[in-house]
Write a protein that holds these residues in place. Structure first.
Motif, PDB file in Angstrom:
ATOM      1  N   ASN A  11       0.818  -1.217   0.000  1.00  0.00           N
ATOM      2  CA  ASN A  11       0.000   0.000   0.000  1.00  0.00           C
ATOM      3  C   ASN A  11       0.848   1.261   0.000  1.00  0.00           C
ATOM      4  O   ASN A  11       0.531   2.233  -0.695  1.00  0.00           O
ATOM      5  CB  ASN A  11      -0.961  -0.005   1.189  1.00  0.00           C
ATOM      6  N   GLN A  12       1.935   1.260   0.765  1.00  0.00           N
ATOM      7  CA  GLN A  12       2.824   2.426   0.795  1.00  0.00           C
ATOM      8  C   GLN A  12       3.490   2.634  -0.564  1.00  0.00           C
ATOM      9  O   GLN A  12       3.597   3.764  -1.050  1.00  0.00           O
ATOM     10  CB  GLN A  12       3.890   2.249   1.875  1.00  0.00           C
ATOM     11  N   ALA A  13       3.948   1.529  -1.164  1.00  0.00           N
ATOM     12  CA  ALA A  13       4.607   1.618  -2.467  1.00  0.00           C
ATOM     13  C   ALA A  13       3.622   2.086  -3.539  1.00  0.00           C
ATOM     14  O   ALA A  13       3.976   2.894  -4.402  1.00  0.00           O
ATOM     15  CB  ALA A  13       5.210   0.270  -2.844  1.00  0.00           C
ATOM     16  N   ALA A  14       2.394   1.597  -3.473  1.00  0.00           N
ATOM     17  CA  ALA A  14       1.376   2.025  -4.438  1.00  0.00           C
ATOM     18  C   ALA A  14       1.106   3.525  -4.287  1.00  0.00           C
ATOM     19  O   ALA A  14       0.976   4.239  -5.289  1.00  0.00           O
ATOM     20  CB  ALA A  14       0.093   1.223  -4.249  1.00  0.00           C
ATOM     21  N   ALA A  15       1.034   3.997  -3.069  1.00  0.00           N
ATOM     22  CA  ALA A  15       0.822   5.432  -2.839  1.00  0.00           C
ATOM     23  C   ALA A  15       2.014   6.236  -3.371  1.00  0.00           C
ATOM     24  O   ALA A  15       1.834   7.289  -3.986  1.00  0.00           O
ATOM     25  CB  ALA A  15       0.611   5.703  -1.357  1.00  0.00           C
ATOM     26  N   PHE A  16       3.220   5.738  -3.150  1.00  0.00           N
ATOM     27  CA  PHE A  16       4.435   6.402  -3.639  1.00  0.00           C
ATOM     28  C   PHE A  16       4.399   6.537  -5.164  1.00  0.00           C
ATOM     29  O   PHE A  16       4.752   7.580  -5.709  1.00  0.00           O
ATOM     30  CB  PHE A  16       5.659   5.595  -3.199  1.00  0.00           C
ATOM     31  N   LEU A  17       3.937   5.483  -5.847  1.00  0.00           N
ATOM     32  CA  LEU A  17       3.882   5.484  -7.312  1.00  0.00           C
ATOM     33  C   LEU A  17       2.596   6.061  -7.874  1.00  0.00           C
ATOM     34  O   LEU A  17       2.428   6.169  -9.084  1.00  0.00           O
ATOM     35  CB  LEU A  17       4.065   4.052  -7.836  1.00  0.00           C
ATOM     36  N   MET A  19      -0.447   4.689  -7.875  1.00  0.00           N
ATOM     37  CA  MET A  19      -1.210   3.670  -8.593  1.00  0.00           C
ATOM     38  C   MET A  19      -1.906   2.785  -7.572  1.00  0.00           C
ATOM     39  O   MET A  19      -1.594   2.847  -6.384  1.00  0.00           O
ATOM     40  CB  MET A  19      -0.313   2.836  -9.524  1.00  0.00           C
ATOM     41  N   SER A  20      -2.820   1.985  -8.028  1.00  0.00           N
ATOM     42  CA  SER A  20      -3.550   1.121  -7.105  1.00  0.00           C
ATOM     43  C   SER A  20      -2.663  -0.051  -6.669  1.00  0.00           C
ATOM     44  O   SER A  20      -1.778  -0.474  -7.412  1.00  0.00           O
ATOM     45  CB  SER A  20      -4.820   0.576  -7.766  1.00  0.00           C
ATOM     46  N   PRO A  21      -2.897  -0.560  -5.466  1.00  0.00           N
ATOM     47  CA  PRO A  21      -2.144  -1.731  -5.013  1.00  0.00           C
ATOM     48  C   PRO A  21      -2.303  -2.932  -5.953  1.00  0.00           C
ATOM     49  O   PRO A  21      -1.346  -3.681  -6.160  1.00  0.00           O
ATOM     50  CB  PRO A  21      -2.729  -2.025  -3.628  1.00  0.00           C
ATOM     51  N   ALA A  22      -3.483  -3.106  -6.553  1.00  0.00           N
ATOM     52  CA  ALA A  22      -3.698  -4.236  -7.467  1.00  0.00           C
ATOM     53  C   ALA A  22      -2.817  -4.122  -8.703  1.00  0.00           C
ATOM     54  O   ALA A  22      -2.231  -5.113  -9.159  1.00  0.00           O
ATOM     55  CB  ALA A  22      -5.170  -4.309  -7.862  1.00  0.00           C
ATOM     56  N   CYS A  41       3.845 -11.083   2.407  1.00  0.00           N
ATOM     57  CA  CYS A  41       3.593  -9.697   1.989  1.00  0.00           C
ATOM     58  C   CYS A  41       4.681  -9.201   1.048  1.00  0.00           C
ATOM     59  O   CYS A  41       5.849  -9.554   1.181  1.00  0.00           O
ATOM     60  CB  CYS A  41       3.543  -8.790   3.216  1.00  0.00           C
ATOM     61  N   TRP A  42       4.274  -8.355   0.111  1.00  0.00           N
ATOM     62  CA  TRP A  42       5.224  -7.711  -0.787  1.00  0.00           C
ATOM     63  C   TRP A  42       6.022  -6.661  -0.023  1.00  0.00           C
ATOM     64  O   TRP A  42       5.493  -5.975   0.846  1.00  0.00           O
ATOM     65  CB  TRP A  42       4.485  -7.037  -1.943  1.00  0.00           C
ATOM     66  N   VAL A  43       7.302  -6.517  -0.385  1.00  0.00           N
ATOM     67  CA  VAL A  43       8.182  -5.495   0.172  1.00  0.00           C
ATOM     68  C   VAL A  43       8.905  -4.835  -1.001  1.00  0.00           C
ATOM     69  O   VAL A  43       9.369  -5.507  -1.913  1.00  0.00           O
ATOM     70  CB  VAL A  43       9.223  -6.101   1.148  1.00  0.00           C
ATOM     71  N   PHE A  44       8.980  -3.514  -0.967  1.00  0.00           N
ATOM     72  CA  PHE A  44       9.619  -2.749  -2.033  1.00  0.00           C
ATOM     73  C   PHE A  44      10.655  -1.822  -1.418  1.00  0.00           C
ATOM     74  O   PHE A  44      10.442  -1.284  -0.327  1.00  0.00           O
ATOM     75  CB  PHE A  44       8.577  -1.906  -2.784  1.00  0.00           C
ATOM     76  N   LEU A  45      11.766  -1.620  -2.115  1.00  0.00           N
ATOM     77  CA  LEU A  45      12.763  -0.633  -1.697  1.00  0.00           C
ATOM     78  C   LEU A  45      12.415   0.701  -2.352  1.00  0.00           C
ATOM     79  O   LEU A  45      12.169   0.756  -3.565  1.00  0.00           O
ATOM     80  CB  LEU A  45      14.166  -1.060  -2.116  1.00  0.00           C
ATOM     81  N   GLU A  46      12.376   1.738  -1.553  1.00  0.00           N
ATOM     82  CA  GLU A  46      12.017   3.063  -2.076  1.00  0.00           C
ATOM     83  C   GLU A  46      12.937   3.466  -3.224  1.00  0.00           C
ATOM     84  O   GLU A  46      12.482   4.043  -4.216  1.00  0.00           O
ATOM     85  CB  GLU A  46      12.067   4.097  -0.948  1.00  0.00           C
ATOM     86  N   SER A  83      -2.076 -15.225  -2.202  1.00  0.00           N
ATOM     87  CA  SER A  83      -2.135 -13.797  -1.928  1.00  0.00           C
ATOM     88  C   SER A  83      -1.611 -12.928  -3.057  1.00  0.00           C
ATOM     89  O   SER A  83      -1.784 -11.742  -3.014  1.00  0.00           O
ATOM     90  CB  SER A  83      -1.362 -13.478  -0.644  1.00  0.00           C
ATOM     91  N   GLY A  84      -0.972 -13.487  -4.067  1.00  0.00           N
ATOM     92  CA  GLY A  84      -0.407 -12.678  -5.127  1.00  0.00           C
ATOM     93  C   GLY A  84      -1.316 -12.494  -6.314  1.00  0.00           C
ATOM     94  O   GLY A  84      -1.118 -11.603  -7.103  1.00  0.00           O
ATOM     95  N   GLY A  85      -2.293 -13.345  -6.494  1.00  0.00           N
ATOM     96  CA  GLY A  85      -3.221 -13.217  -7.589  1.00  0.00           C
ATOM     97  C   GLY A  85      -2.709 -13.733  -8.914  1.00  0.00           C
ATOM     98  O   GLY A  85      -3.291 -13.461  -9.945  1.00  0.00           O
ATOM     99  N   CYS A  86      -1.625 -14.488  -8.935  1.00  0.00           N
ATOM    100  CA  CYS A  86      -1.090 -15.005 -10.190  1.00  0.00           C
ATOM    101  C   CYS A  86      -1.761 -16.325 -10.538  1.00  0.00           C
ATOM    102  O   CYS A  86      -2.325 -16.999  -9.692  1.00  0.00           O
ATOM    103  CB  CYS A  86       0.419 -15.198 -10.071  1.00  0.00           C
ATOM    104  N   ASP A  87      -1.665 -16.700 -11.807  1.00  0.00           N
ATOM    105  CA  ASP A  87      -2.315 -17.914 -12.289  1.00  0.00           C
ATOM    106  C   ASP A  87      -1.393 -19.126 -12.170  1.00  0.00           C
ATOM    107  O   ASP A  87      -0.880 -19.631 -13.155  1.00  0.00           O
ATOM    108  CB  ASP A  87      -2.733 -17.735 -13.749  1.00  0.00           C
ATOM    109  N   LEU A  88      -1.142 -19.578 -10.965  1.00  0.00           N
ATOM    110  CA  LEU A  88      -0.336 -20.762 -10.743  1.00  0.00           C
ATOM    111  C   LEU A  88      -1.190 -21.815 -10.057  1.00  0.00           C
ATOM    112  O   LEU A  88      -1.888 -21.527  -9.100  1.00  0.00           O
ATOM    113  CB  LEU A  88       0.872 -20.435  -9.854  1.00  0.00           C
ATOM    114  N   THR A  89      -1.132 -23.039 -10.554  1.00  0.00           N
ATOM    115  CA  THR A  89      -1.869 -24.111  -9.911  1.00  0.00           C
ATOM    116  C   THR A  89      -0.875 -25.138  -9.402  1.00  0.00           C
ATOM    117  O   THR A  89       0.089 -25.461 -10.091  1.00  0.00           O
ATOM    118  CB  THR A  89      -2.845 -24.780 -10.889  1.00  0.00           C
ATOM    119  N   PRO A  90      -1.092 -25.665  -8.198  1.00  0.00           N
ATOM    120  CA  PRO A  90      -0.153 -26.636  -7.652  1.00  0.00           C
ATOM    121  C   PRO A  90      -0.289 -27.974  -8.375  1.00  0.00           C
ATOM    122  O   PRO A  90      -1.372 -28.337  -8.835  1.00  0.00           O
ATOM    123  CB  PRO A  90      -0.584 -26.763  -6.182  1.00  0.00           C
TER     124      PRO A  90
END
Length: 106
Positions: A11-17, A19-22, A41-46, A83-90
């Motif tokens: 959320n912080q990174a999305a606000a910085f850029l 854009m929406s978190p999605a 959780c996602w982590v981004f370097l400023e 939690s990432g929303g990617c199309d991966l199936t086990p």
């Protein structure tokens, strides 16, 4: 961190850029924006986010570059399916057994 790196959550990174978190999650998953998922959780370097913005600046007064996602790329995060929303199936149990050369019941 002693190295001067400031980390931001999704959320912080999305606000910085601005854009929406999605959208940020999609771009991070596709490798367009640098980010990591050391856990759930996602982590981004400023600094990486600022570098990304700098890369969008146009040269010689041209229109800004677009960074639209051209194609879906698989997400390589540790927990993308939940939690990432990617199309991966086990893989299925039989696929695991085949890969591990385990005996199967006939």
């Amino acid at each position: 961190m002693g190295d001067g790196y400031r980390t931001l959550d999704l959320n912080q990174a999305a606000a910085f850029l601005r854009m929406s978190p999605a959208v940020l999650r999609q771009k991070a998953c596709a490798g367009i924006i640098k980010g990591a998922k050391p856990g759930k959780c996602w982590v981004f370097l400023e600094n990486d986010l600022a570098d990304y913005l700098h890369s969008l600046y146009s040269n010689r007064g041209q229109a800004p570059q677009s960074d639209r996602v051209q194609e879906k790329k698989p997400c390589h995060s540790s927990n993308a399916a939940t939690s990432g929303g990617c199309d991966l199936t086990p893989p299925t149990a039989s696929k695991y057994a085949s890969l591990l050369k385990l005996p199967t019941n006939s």
